[in-house]
Write an enzyme that holds these catalytic residues in place. Sequence first.
Site, PDB file in Angstrom:
ATOM      1  N   PRO A   2       6.559   4.590   5.367  1.00 40.30           N
ATOM      2  CA  PRO A   2       6.868   5.446   6.493  1.00 40.30           C
ATOM      3  C   PRO A   2       6.231   6.828   6.394  1.00 40.30           C
ATOM      4  O   PRO A   2       6.042   7.188   5.123  1.00 40.30           O
ATOM      5  CB  PRO A   2       8.266   5.760   6.241  1.00 40.30           C
ATOM      6  CG  PRO A   2       8.899   4.608   4.750  1.00 40.30           C
ATOM      7  CD  PRO A   2       7.376   4.093   4.661  1.00 40.30           C
ATOM      8  N   GLU A   3       5.700   7.071   7.408  1.00 39.24           N
ATOM      9  CA  GLU A   3       4.766   8.442   7.193  1.00 39.24           C
ATOM     10  C   GLU A   3       5.717   9.444   8.024  1.00 39.24           C
ATOM     11  O   GLU A   3       6.857   9.108   8.502  1.00 39.24           O
ATOM     12  CB  GLU A   3       3.591   8.312   8.139  1.00 39.24           C
ATOM     13  CG  GLU A   3       2.584   7.258   7.502  1.00 39.24           C
ATOM     14  CD  GLU A   3       1.815   7.886   6.203  1.00 39.24           C
ATOM     15  OE1 GLU A   3       1.984   8.865   5.980  1.00 39.24           O
ATOM     16  OE2 GLU A   3       1.092   7.083   5.672  1.00 39.24           O
ATOM     17  N   HIS A  91      18.171  -6.048  -0.563  1.00 39.93           N
ATOM     18  CA  HIS A  91      17.730  -4.688  -1.027  1.00 39.93           C
ATOM     19  C   HIS A  91      18.205  -3.769  -0.453  1.00 39.93           C
ATOM     20  O   HIS A  91      17.777  -2.500  -0.635  1.00 39.93           O
ATOM     21  CB  HIS A  91      16.104  -4.843  -0.455  1.00 39.93           C
ATOM     22  CG  HIS A  91      15.406  -5.751  -0.886  1.00 39.93           C
ATOM     23  ND1 HIS A  91      15.080  -6.026  -2.277  1.00 39.93           N
ATOM     24  CD2 HIS A  91      14.993  -6.947  -0.089  1.00 39.93           C
ATOM     25  CE1 HIS A  91      14.292  -7.323  -2.177  1.00 39.93           C
ATOM     26  NE2 HIS A  91      14.317  -7.715  -1.084  1.00 39.93           N
ATOM     27  N   ARG A 109      10.921  -2.207  -2.353  1.00 45.99           N
ATOM     28  CA  ARG A 109      10.018  -1.948  -3.318  1.00 45.99           C
ATOM     29  C   ARG A 109      10.666  -1.200  -4.256  1.00 45.99           C
ATOM     30  O   ARG A 109      10.193  -0.918  -5.180  1.00 45.99           O
ATOM     31  CB  ARG A 109       8.769  -1.859  -2.783  1.00 45.99           C
ATOM     32  CG  ARG A 109       7.948  -2.817  -1.996  1.00 45.99           C
ATOM     33  CD  ARG A 109       6.821  -2.700  -1.259  1.00 45.99           C
ATOM     34  NE  ARG A 109       5.720  -2.434  -2.591  1.00 45.99           N
ATOM     35  CZ  ARG A 109       4.363  -2.153  -2.185  1.00 45.99           C
ATOM     36  NH1 ARG A 109       4.057  -1.999  -0.843  1.00 45.99           N
ATOM     37  NH2 ARG A 109       3.677  -1.778  -3.140  1.00 45.99           N
ATOM     38  N   ARG A 151     -13.544  24.761  -0.830  1.00 48.54           N
ATOM     39  CA  ARG A 151     -13.611  23.281  -1.273  1.00 48.54           C
ATOM     40  C   ARG A 151     -15.074  22.627  -0.719  1.00 48.54           C
ATOM     41  O   ARG A 151     -15.349  22.679   0.381  1.00 48.54           O
ATOM     42  CB  ARG A 151     -12.554  22.526  -0.820  1.00 48.54           C
ATOM     43  CG  ARG A 151     -11.104  22.984  -1.377  1.00 48.54           C
ATOM     44  CD  ARG A 151     -10.141  22.366  -0.661  1.00 48.54           C
ATOM     45  NE  ARG A 151      -8.878  23.072  -1.108  1.00 48.54           N
ATOM     46  CZ  ARG A 151      -7.706  22.741  -1.625  1.00 48.54           C
ATOM     47  NH1 ARG A 151      -7.882  21.401  -1.916  1.00 48.54           N
ATOM     48  NH2 ARG A 151      -6.803  23.576  -1.741  1.00 48.54           N
TER      49      ARG A 151
END
Length: 271
Positions: A2-3, A91, A109, A151
């Site tokens: 999931p983003e 789960h 997971r 950077r």
Amino acid sequence: MPELPEVETTRRGIAPHLAQATITGVAVRQPSLRWPVPPDLAAQLQGQTVRRVARRAKYLLLEFDHGTLLIHLGMSGSLRYLAADTPPGKHDHLDLLLGGHLLRYRDPRRFGAVLWHVGPIERHPLLCKLGPEPLGEGFSGETLYAAGRSRGSAVKLLLMDNHVVVGVGNIYANESLFYAGIAPTRAANSLSRAECERLAETIRQVLDHAIAAGGSTLRDFTDSEGKPGYFQQSYMVYDRQEEPCRQCGSPIRHIRQGQRSSYYCPLCQPC
Ligand SMILES: [Zn+2]
């Protein structure tokens, strides 16, 4: 995984059911997530009312008068709002009972987290060092320009750095760089102010578009059989190695940057 758009879609899916709802019980079937579920969670939440469902980066925040429940979906987590008598699956590690319904946390997971925090949530160790929200007022082209000055690393890595901006994620970093016409390998300090403005704008558009697309999946949050929250979209470059660019037909290139996959069009995104 999931983003940010999926997490925001989850927030919008559950918020109408949870706001001002009172917790009537907590069932923890598996406390071993990325970090242990607090053993006193039931005592903390029993009889308490959810005031608001907020989000910071990819953390969902259930705000109570006396503290905040942080939920992170990890790699495979999801939340659904179901009838209280819905039997749990293998789960389904945790339920918040809300009278005749429950909020069910599933995470095959177990890389996600359910944590309790008392006091200002922005001071939580997981949140206190985070950069601005990409869709909030604290993020602009100037954010990227200022962070990029010091950077020499690639701009893609800048976008993926949670200290610079949170929740852009790999998919949306790739897509945003394509729409901005900037190669992921460009040194961050080589970007002009105008390029940074364009990139910040495309990040907002790409995320807004993904959240809008996710809106059509909202019904899944109340469907015990549905696959909640994650949605497949048609991408311009992400996961399209060697396929023709949708803009110019050149084969999309794939490289590794910071252990993550980058995809780009060598013609539309010149180095
Ligand atoms: Zn192209």
